[in-house]
Design a protein around this motif. Structure first.
Motif, PDB file in Angstrom:
ATOM      1  N   GLN A  63      61.060 -58.853  53.023  1.00 54.83           N
ATOM      2  CA  GLN A  63      60.635 -58.989  51.632  1.00 54.83           C
ATOM      3  C   GLN A  63      60.100 -60.396  51.360  1.00 54.83           C
ATOM      4  OE1 GLN A  63      60.544 -56.509  49.283  1.00 54.83           O
ATOM      5  NE2 GLN A  63      59.404 -58.034  48.107  1.00 54.83           N
ATOM      6  N   LEU A  66      56.796 -60.569  52.885  1.00 51.36           N
ATOM      7  CA  LEU A  66      55.866 -59.806  52.056  1.00 51.36           C
ATOM      8  C   LEU A  66      55.462 -60.603  50.820  1.00 51.36           C
ATOM      9  CD1 LEU A  66      54.418 -57.132  51.593  1.00 51.36           C
ATOM     10  CD2 LEU A  66      56.449 -56.293  50.415  1.00 51.36           C
ATOM     11  N   ASP A  67      56.429 -61.294  50.225  1.00 51.35           N
ATOM     12  CA  ASP A  67      56.126 -62.148  49.067  1.00 51.35           C
ATOM     13  C   ASP A  67      55.150 -63.259  49.460  1.00 51.35           C
ATOM     14  OD1 ASP A  67      57.784 -60.613  47.513  1.00 51.35           O
ATOM     15  OD2 ASP A  67      59.511 -61.946  47.692  1.00 51.35           O
ATOM     16  N   GLU A  68      55.392 -63.836  50.646  1.00 48.07           N
ATOM     17  CA  GLU A  68      54.487 -64.887  51.120  1.00 48.07           C
ATOM     18  C   GLU A  68      53.074 -64.339  51.314  1.00 48.07           C
ATOM     19  OE1 GLU A  68      56.131 -66.465  54.642  1.00 48.07           O
ATOM     20  OE2 GLU A  68      57.833 -67.460  53.662  1.00 48.07           O
ATOM     21  N   LEU A  69      53.002 -63.133  51.900  1.00 54.13           N
ATOM     22  CA  LEU A  69      51.696 -62.513  52.107  1.00 54.13           C
ATOM     23  C   LEU A  69      51.005 -62.219  50.780  1.00 54.13           C
ATOM     24  CD1 LEU A  69      52.499 -60.043  55.034  1.00 54.13           C
ATOM     25  CD2 LEU A  69      51.132 -62.129  55.154  1.00 54.13           C
ATOM     26  N   ASN A  70      51.789 -61.768  49.794  1.00 54.15           N
ATOM     27  CA  ASN A  70      51.223 -61.507  48.465  1.00 54.15           C
ATOM     28  C   ASN A  70      50.689 -62.786  47.841  1.00 54.15           C
ATOM     29  OD1 ASN A  70      51.728 -58.757  48.539  1.00 54.15           O
ATOM     30  ND2 ASN A  70      53.753 -58.949  47.615  1.00 54.15           N
ATOM     31  N   GLN A  71      51.449 -63.876  48.006  1.00 54.98           N
ATOM     32  CA  GLN A  71      51.004 -65.161  47.464  1.00 54.98           C
ATOM     33  C   GLN A  71      49.723 -65.621  48.162  1.00 54.98           C
ATOM     34  OE1 GLN A  71      54.300 -67.856  47.842  1.00 54.98           O
ATOM     35  NE2 GLN A  71      55.536 -66.811  46.289  1.00 54.98           N
ATOM     36  N   GLU A  72      49.722 -65.469  49.508  1.00 55.41           N
ATOM     37  CA  GLU A  72      48.532 -65.851  50.258  1.00 55.41           C
ATOM     38  C   GLU A  72      47.335 -64.988  49.857  1.00 55.41           C
ATOM     39  OE1 GLU A  72      49.486 -65.612  54.346  1.00 55.41           O
ATOM     40  OE2 GLU A  72      50.895 -67.292  54.323  1.00 55.41           O
ATOM     41  N   THR A  73      47.611 -63.683  49.648  1.00 51.22           N
ATOM     42  CA  THR A  73      46.536 -62.777  49.216  1.00 51.22           C
ATOM     43  C   THR A  73      45.997 -63.191  47.854  1.00 51.22           C
ATOM     44  OG1 THR A  73      47.524 -60.945  50.450  1.00 51.22           O
ATOM     45  CG2 THR A  73      45.960 -60.382  48.709  1.00 51.22           C
ATOM     46  N   ALA A  74      46.929 -63.553  46.954  1.00 49.96           N
ATOM     47  CA  ALA A  74      46.515 -63.994  45.617  1.00 49.96           C
ATOM     48  C   ALA A  74      45.661 -65.264  45.709  1.00 49.96           C
ATOM     49  CB  ALA A  74      47.745 -64.235  44.740  1.00 49.96           C
ATOM     50  N   LYS A  75      46.068 -66.188  46.598  1.00 48.18           N
ATOM     51  CA  LYS A  75      45.293 -67.417  46.766  1.00 48.18           C
ATOM     52  C   LYS A  75      43.909 -67.108  47.323  1.00 48.18           C
ATOM     53  CE  LYS A  75      49.255 -70.489  47.524  1.00 48.18           C
ATOM     54  NZ  LYS A  75      49.938 -71.379  48.504  1.00 48.18           N
ATOM     55  N   ARG A  77      42.353 -64.282  47.054  1.00 48.94           N
ATOM     56  CA  ARG A  77      41.580 -63.607  46.026  1.00 48.94           C
ATOM     57  C   ARG A  77      41.000 -64.628  45.039  1.00 48.94           C
ATOM     58  NH1 ARG A  77      45.252 -60.565  44.368  1.00 48.94           N
ATOM     59  NH2 ARG A  77      44.799 -58.764  45.703  1.00 48.94           N
TER      60      ARG A  77
END
Length: 247
Positions: A63, A66-75, A77
């Motif tokens: 998890q 996954l949070d790190e990946l979401n943050q990286e994805t947001a960055k 984006r």
């Protein structure tokens, strides 16, 4: 006596064996089996707890990742949106640049235009030169107008503005009472562009120049030619009045 001892020994051994068997049976009673089973169950439960704990730990780590990946994805984006915005701005700037460049190039290229029925290529600076000479004429600066129009007709002999420049030059010369020059200029204009819309007015000024220059027969003929070829014009009406005065 010996047989008695042997019997006694066997009896005692049998008793001892029986005792051992009894003790063994005591340890293998139902309660003993339950004890063994409870231990195995505890070990199994402990193993399950350990596995569950490890699974929960792995889930927490997953998890977190996954949070790190979401943050990286947001960055990413956000960066992508910034890049898209920059690309849009750059595209707009390039479009403006190329449009400006195209406009500048057009200013330095001949443009096909139609001026009062005469079509031709207009060179860069040509219209500005004509407008400057015409403004000088309209402002009453006839010498400057003469210079401007004479320069124009020599520099741009194939210009669609040429018959107009020649027309105004003849009128400027007539206004300065340079009748000889006016006659030559207007005759040249009429001969080269006999169907031009300014021809009736050019003929009228030409006739007046001829008359004032002492060439009355030539002036009279020019007036008659004007009336015959352009009867429905204001210049023809003025020509009729001029003919009456000549009689």
């Amino acid at each position: 006596m010996q047989q008695s001892k042997c019997f006694s020994f066997l009896h005692n051994s049998t008793a001892a064996l029986a005792a051992v068997v009894f003790v063994g049976l005591s340890f293998t009673s139902p309660s003993s089996f339950a004890f063994i089973e409870d231990g195995e169950a505890r070990r199994a439960i402990l193993d399950l707890r350990a596995q569950l704990s490890a699974s929960q730990k792995a889930q927490v780590e997953l998890q977190g990742r996954l949070d790190e990946l979401n943050q990286e994805t947001a960055k990413l984006r956000g960066r992508s949106e910034v890049l898209e915005k920059q690309v849009e701005e750059l595209t707009a700037q390039q479009k403006t640049f190329y449009q400006d460049l195209n406009d500048r190039m057009k200013k330095h290229e001949p443009q096909v235009m139609e001026i009062e029925g005469v079509q031709g290529k207009v060179q860069p600076g040509e219209k500005e030169a004509y407008d400057a000479a015409l403004k000088a004429f309209q402002d009453g600066n006839l010498k400057r107008a003469d210079t401007g129009f004479q320069s124009f007709v020599k520099k741009y002999p194939n210009s669609p503005y040429w018959p107009l420049a020649q027309f105004w030059l003849g009128n400027s010369e007539y206004a300065q009472k340079d009748h000889k020059s006016a006659i030559a200029t207007l005759q040249s204009m009429v001969k080269r562009y006999p169907l031009h819309g300014r021809v009736p007015d050019a003929l009228l000024t030409l006739a007046n120049s001829q008359i004032e220059a002492g060439q009355k027969p030539a002036g009279k003929k020019t007036l008659e030619n004007l009336i015959a070829k352009h009867p429905d014009t204001e210049a023809a009406d003025l020509a009729k009045q001029a003919l009456k005065r000549l009689k």
